[in-house]
Design an enzyme around this catalytic site. Structure first.
Site, short mmCIF file in Angstrom:
data_model
loop_
_atom_site.label_atom_id
_atom_site.label_comp_id
_atom_site.label_asym_id
_atom_site.label_seq_id
_atom_site.Cartn_x
_atom_site.Cartn_y
_atom_site.Cartn_z
N ASN A 1 -28.25 -41.09 -25.17
CA ASN A 1 -26.94 -41.53 -24.63
C ASN A 1 -26.60 -40.83 -23.31
O ASN A 1 -25.43 -40.58 -23.02
CB ASN A 1 -25.82 -41.34 -25.67
N CYS B 1 -28.97 -41.65 -20.37
CA CYS B 1 -29.62 -42.44 -19.30
C CYS B 1 -29.38 -43.94 -19.49
O CYS B 1 -28.58 -44.55 -18.77
CB CYS B 1 -31.12 -42.16 -19.24
N ARG B 2 -30.09 -44.55 -20.44
CA ARG B 2 -30.05 -46.02 -20.54
C ARG B 2 -28.75 -46.57 -21.09
O ARG B 2 -28.17 -47.50 -20.51
CB ARG B 2 -31.23 -46.51 -21.40
N SER B 3 -28.28 -46.04 -22.24
CA SER B 3 -27.11 -46.69 -22.85
C SER B 3 -25.81 -46.49 -22.06
O SER B 3 -24.99 -47.41 -22.03
CB SER B 3 -26.95 -46.32 -24.33
N ASP C 1 -37.61 -45.92 -21.05
CA ASP C 1 -36.95 -44.61 -20.94
C ASP C 1 -37.30 -43.98 -19.59
O ASP C 1 -38.48 -43.72 -19.31
CB ASP C 1 -37.48 -43.74 -22.10
#
Ligand code: 4NP
Length: 169
Positions: free
Chosen positions: A16, A18-20, A136
C-alpha cells in the site's frame, strides 16, 4: 461483475505504498471526471508499511502526471473491508489470492450475506491487459513507476466504461 453499481471500491497491493495508492488516486480522478459518485480507498495485504506515506518515487511520478498522493497513508486490508466495500481490486495475482484468503475468514466469521465485497483484478475490464498484473515497481526504476500509472489509467478508463454501461442497462 455484479449488476449493481459499486458505491465503494478498494484498491489492494502488497505494501500500500506504490501501486494501490496510485490506483486509488487515478481511479478517483477518472470516476470524478466521469460523474461517477464512487468512494475509492486503498490497502495492502502486508503490514510492513502501516502508517507510511506512499513511496517517494510513486509520489514524484504521480505528481508529474497530475495525481497527488501526499496525503495518503498505508493501512492493511482487514475483515471489516469485506462488509464496507462492494468491489476489491487486486493489483496482482498474489494479492488476489491473499484477498481471497481473508475473504474466506471474513465469511466464516460474519457470513456471506454481510461480506458483500466482490474481488476482481484491477485490470479486469481492460481489454488490452485483461486480468494481467500491474507489475510491482518497488525494486524497479523510473520507467516501472511510469508503467504503473499508464496501466492504472487504462484500467480506470476501462472501469468507467464498464460501470457507465451498467448505469444505462
Ligand atoms: P506495493 O509495492 O505493493 O505496490 O506497495 C511494494 C512495497 C513494499 C514492498 C514490496 C512491494 N516491500 O517489500 O517492502
Amino acid at each position: 461483475m455484479a449488476t449493481l453499481l459499486p458505491k465503494k471500491v478498494l484498491c489492494v497491493c502488497l505494501g500500500n505504498i506504490c501501486r494501490s495508492p496510485t490506483a486509488e488516486a487515478v481511479l478517483r480522478y477518472f470516476f470524478t471526471q466521469n460523474h461517477l459518485h464512487i468512494v475509492v480507498d486503498s490497502a495492502g495485504t502486508a503490514a510492513y508499511h502501516i502508517g507510511e506515506a506512499p513511496d517517494s518515487r510513486s509520489q514524484k511520478h504521480a505528481r508529474q502526471r497530475g495525481y497527488d498522493l501526499s496525503k495518503l497513508s498505508a493501512r492493511q486490508l482487514k475483515i471489516q473491508d469485506f462488509i464496507e466495500f462492494d468491489l476489491i481490486l487486486a493489483m496482482d495475482h498474489q494479492n488476489f489470492k491473499e484477498i481471497q484468503k481473508l475473504q474466506q475468514q471474513a465469511i466464516k466469521q460474519l457470513t456471506a450475506e454481510v461480506c458483500k465485497a466482490e474481488v476482481a483484478m484491477m485490470t479486469a475490464q481492460d481489454q488490452i491487459r485483461q486480468n494481467q498484473a500491474i507489475a510491482d515497481p518497488y525494486y524497479g526504476d523510473a520507467q516501472d513507476f511510469e508503467l504503473v500509472i499508464d496501466h492504472c489509467e487504462a484500467a480506470s478508463q476501462a472501469w468507467v466504461n464498464a460501470l457507465n454501461k451498467l448505469t444505462k442497462e
